[in-house]
Design an enzyme around this catalytic site. Sequence first.
Site, PDB file in Angstrom:
ATOM      1  N   GLY A  99       0.801  -1.228   0.000  1.00 42.18           N
ATOM      2  CA  GLY A  99       0.000   0.000   0.000  1.00 42.18           C
ATOM      3  C   GLY A  99       0.829   1.271   0.000  1.00 42.18           C
ATOM      4  O   GLY A  99       0.379   2.310   0.474  1.00 42.18           O
TER       5      GLY A  99
ATOM      6  N   ASN B 213       1.654   2.926  -2.731  1.00 49.11           N
ATOM      7  CA  ASN B 213       0.986   3.860  -3.660  1.00 49.11           C
ATOM      8  C   ASN B 213      -0.209   4.513  -2.993  1.00 49.11           C
ATOM      9  O   ASN B 213      -0.464   5.711  -3.188  1.00 49.11           O
ATOM     10  CB  ASN B 213       0.552   3.143  -4.933  1.00 49.11           C
ATOM     11  CG  ASN B 213       1.665   3.086  -5.953  1.00 49.11           C
ATOM     12  OD1 ASN B 213       1.995   4.098  -6.567  1.00 49.11           O
ATOM     13  ND2 ASN B 213       2.269   1.916  -6.106  1.00 49.11           N
TER      14      ASN B 213
ATOM     15  N   MET C 277      -4.232  -7.393  -6.442  1.00 47.44           N
ATOM     16  CA  MET C 277      -3.744  -8.475  -7.287  1.00 47.44           C
ATOM     17  C   MET C 277      -4.828  -9.460  -7.727  1.00 47.44           C
ATOM     18  O   MET C 277      -4.584 -10.654  -7.817  1.00 47.44           O
ATOM     19  CB  MET C 277      -2.592  -9.190  -6.577  1.00 47.44           C
ATOM     20  CG  MET C 277      -1.381  -8.288  -6.410  1.00 47.44           C
ATOM     21  SD  MET C 277      -0.964  -7.408  -7.943  1.00 47.44           S
ATOM     22  CE  MET C 277       0.792  -7.167  -7.714  1.00 47.44           C
ATOM     23  N   ARG C 278      -6.032  -8.951  -7.967  1.00 48.11           N
ATOM     24  CA  ARG C 278      -7.110  -9.801  -8.485  1.00 48.11           C
ATOM     25  C   ARG C 278      -7.658  -9.189  -9.758  1.00 48.11           C
ATOM     26  O   ARG C 278      -7.791  -7.968  -9.840  1.00 48.11           O
ATOM     27  CB  ARG C 278      -8.261  -9.873  -7.475  1.00 48.11           C
ATOM     28  CG  ARG C 278      -7.988 -10.685  -6.251  1.00 48.11           C
ATOM     29  CD  ARG C 278      -9.167 -10.561  -5.307  1.00 48.11           C
ATOM     30  NE  ARG C 278     -10.402 -11.086  -5.873  1.00 48.11           N
ATOM     31  CZ  ARG C 278     -10.774 -12.357  -5.786  1.00 48.11           C
ATOM     32  NH1 ARG C 278     -10.031 -13.218  -5.164  1.00 48.11           N
ATOM     33  NH2 ARG C 278     -11.909 -12.770  -6.320  1.00 48.11           N
TER      34      ARG C 278
ATOM     35  N   ASN D 105      -5.950   1.928 -12.491  1.00 47.57           N
ATOM     36  CA  ASN D 105      -4.947   0.969 -12.026  1.00 47.57           C
ATOM     37  C   ASN D 105      -3.564   1.537 -12.295  1.00 47.57           C
ATOM     38  O   ASN D 105      -3.385   2.325 -13.224  1.00 47.57           O
ATOM     39  CB  ASN D 105      -5.115  -0.362 -12.773  1.00 47.57           C
ATOM     40  CG  ASN D 105      -4.133  -1.410 -12.303  1.00 47.57           C
ATOM     41  OD1 ASN D 105      -3.898  -1.565 -11.095  1.00 47.57           O
ATOM     42  ND2 ASN D 105      -3.531  -2.140 -13.232  1.00 47.57           N
TER      43      ASN D 105
ATOM     44  N   HIS E  43       0.330   0.174 -13.094  1.00 48.52           N
ATOM     45  CA  HIS E  43       1.064  -1.031 -13.491  1.00 48.52           C
ATOM     46  C   HIS E  43       2.541  -0.687 -13.664  1.00 48.52           C
ATOM     47  O   HIS E  43       2.867   0.347 -14.249  1.00 48.52           O
ATOM     48  CB  HIS E  43       0.476  -1.589 -14.789  1.00 48.52           C
ATOM     49  CG  HIS E  43       1.142  -2.848 -15.208  1.00 48.52           C
ATOM     50  ND1 HIS E  43       0.848  -4.073 -14.630  1.00 48.52           N
ATOM     51  CD2 HIS E  43       2.148  -3.085 -16.093  1.00 48.52           C
ATOM     52  CE1 HIS E  43       1.616  -4.992 -15.165  1.00 48.52           C
ATOM     53  NE2 HIS E  43       2.414  -4.422 -16.058  1.00 48.52           N
TER      54      HIS E  43
HETATM   55  C1  GAR Z   1       3.145  -1.400  -7.572  1.00 43.35           C
HETATM   56  O1  GAR Z   1       4.452  -1.319  -8.087  1.00 43.35           O
HETATM   57  C2  GAR Z   1       2.154  -1.618  -8.690  1.00 43.35           C
HETATM   58  O2  GAR Z   1       2.554  -1.025  -9.898  1.00 43.35           O
HETATM   59  C3  GAR Z   1       2.165  -3.123  -8.809  1.00 43.35           C
HETATM   60  O3  GAR Z   1       2.223  -3.578  -7.490  1.00 43.35           O
HETATM   61  C4  GAR Z   1       2.955  -2.650  -6.701  1.00 43.35           C
HETATM   62  C5  GAR Z   1       2.176  -2.366  -5.445  1.00 43.35           C
HETATM   63  O4  GAR Z   1       2.951  -1.676  -4.516  1.00 43.35           O
HETATM   64  N1  GAR Z   1       0.967  -3.576  -9.462  1.00 43.35           N
HETATM   65  C6  GAR Z   1       0.931  -4.617 -10.300  1.00 43.35           C
HETATM   66  O5  GAR Z   1       1.915  -5.299 -10.543  1.00 43.35           O
HETATM   67  C7  GAR Z   1      -0.419  -4.885 -10.924  1.00 43.35           C
HETATM   68  N2  GAR Z   1      -0.327  -5.875 -11.947  1.00 43.35           N
HETATM   69  P1  GAR Z   1       2.269  -0.950  -3.271  1.00 43.35           P
HETATM   70  O6  GAR Z   1       1.343  -1.960  -2.622  1.00 43.35           O
HETATM   71  O7  GAR Z   1       3.414  -0.619  -2.361  1.00 43.35           O
HETATM   72  O8  GAR Z   1       1.551   0.251  -3.794  1.00 43.35           O
END
Ligand code: GAR
Length: 201
Positions: free
Chosen positions: A12, A14, A90-91, A107, A109
Site C-alpha cells: 500500500g 501507492n 492483485m485480483r 490501475n 502497473h
Molecule cells: C506497484 O508497483 C504496482 O505497480 C504493482 O504492485 C505494486 C504495489 O505496490 N501492481 C501490479 O503489478 C499490478 N499488476 P504498493 O502496494 O506498495 O503500492
Amino acid sequence: MKRLAILASGQGTNMEAILNAIERGQVAGQVVLVLSDRAEAPALQRARARGIKSLWIDPSLYPDRAAYDRALLQELNAAAVELVILAGFMRLLSPVLIEAFPHRIMNIHPSLLPAFPGKDGVKQALAHGVKVTGCTVHFVDEGLDSGPVILQEAVPVIQEDTVETLHQRIHAAEYRIYPRAVDLYCRGKIIVEGRRCRIID
Ligand code: GAR
C-alpha cells in the site's frame, strides 16, 4: 471533493502516496474506503492508522469472482464511491465491477503498457533486456492491463539492476504519476475518446 476508494492487496505504498498528496492539498478528493482481499495486507493497517474505514473482504467466502465483486460493489455503493483506485490489487476484476464503474476504475502497473502486462511486470522487463521501462496509470477495462492510458513515466534500466532496485525506482515514479492522475480525474480533466485519454489541464 470526489469520493474515492482504494483497493490494495499488499504494502500500500501507492495508497500512502495518494493519501499524502491529499493531505498536502494536491488531490481534489477524499478516500472514504479502503478494501483488501488479504487480511494481513499492510495497506489495511496503514489505512486504519489514518482513521480511514478499511475492510478485509475474504475471497474464500464467495463461490466465484462475480460473487466476490458483488460484495465489493455493495461496499463501494454504500460509501457512495465515485472513483475506484487499484493500488497493488492483485485480483482480476469481473464485468460486475467494470460495468458498474465504466472509466471510473484506475490501475497502476509497473511497466510502460502495452509492454509487460500481467504479473511481474518489472521482472518481465528485466528478463527481456529493455533499456527503458516505467509505469502506467490506466482505466480498467475487461482485458488484462489493456484499458486507456492516462499517464506514464519512463524509468531507465541500468546494467546492475535487480528486480528490487528497478522496482524501487519504478515505485518512485509511481508515487509521482498516480496522485496526479487521480487529481486530474477529480477535477474532470480527463476525457476518454476511444482508446485515448485527452488531458485538458
Ligand atoms: C506497484 O508497483 C504496482 O505497480 C504493482 O504492485 C505494486 C504495489 O505496490 N501492481 C501490479 O503489478 C499490478 N499488476 P504498493 O502496494 O506498495 O503500492
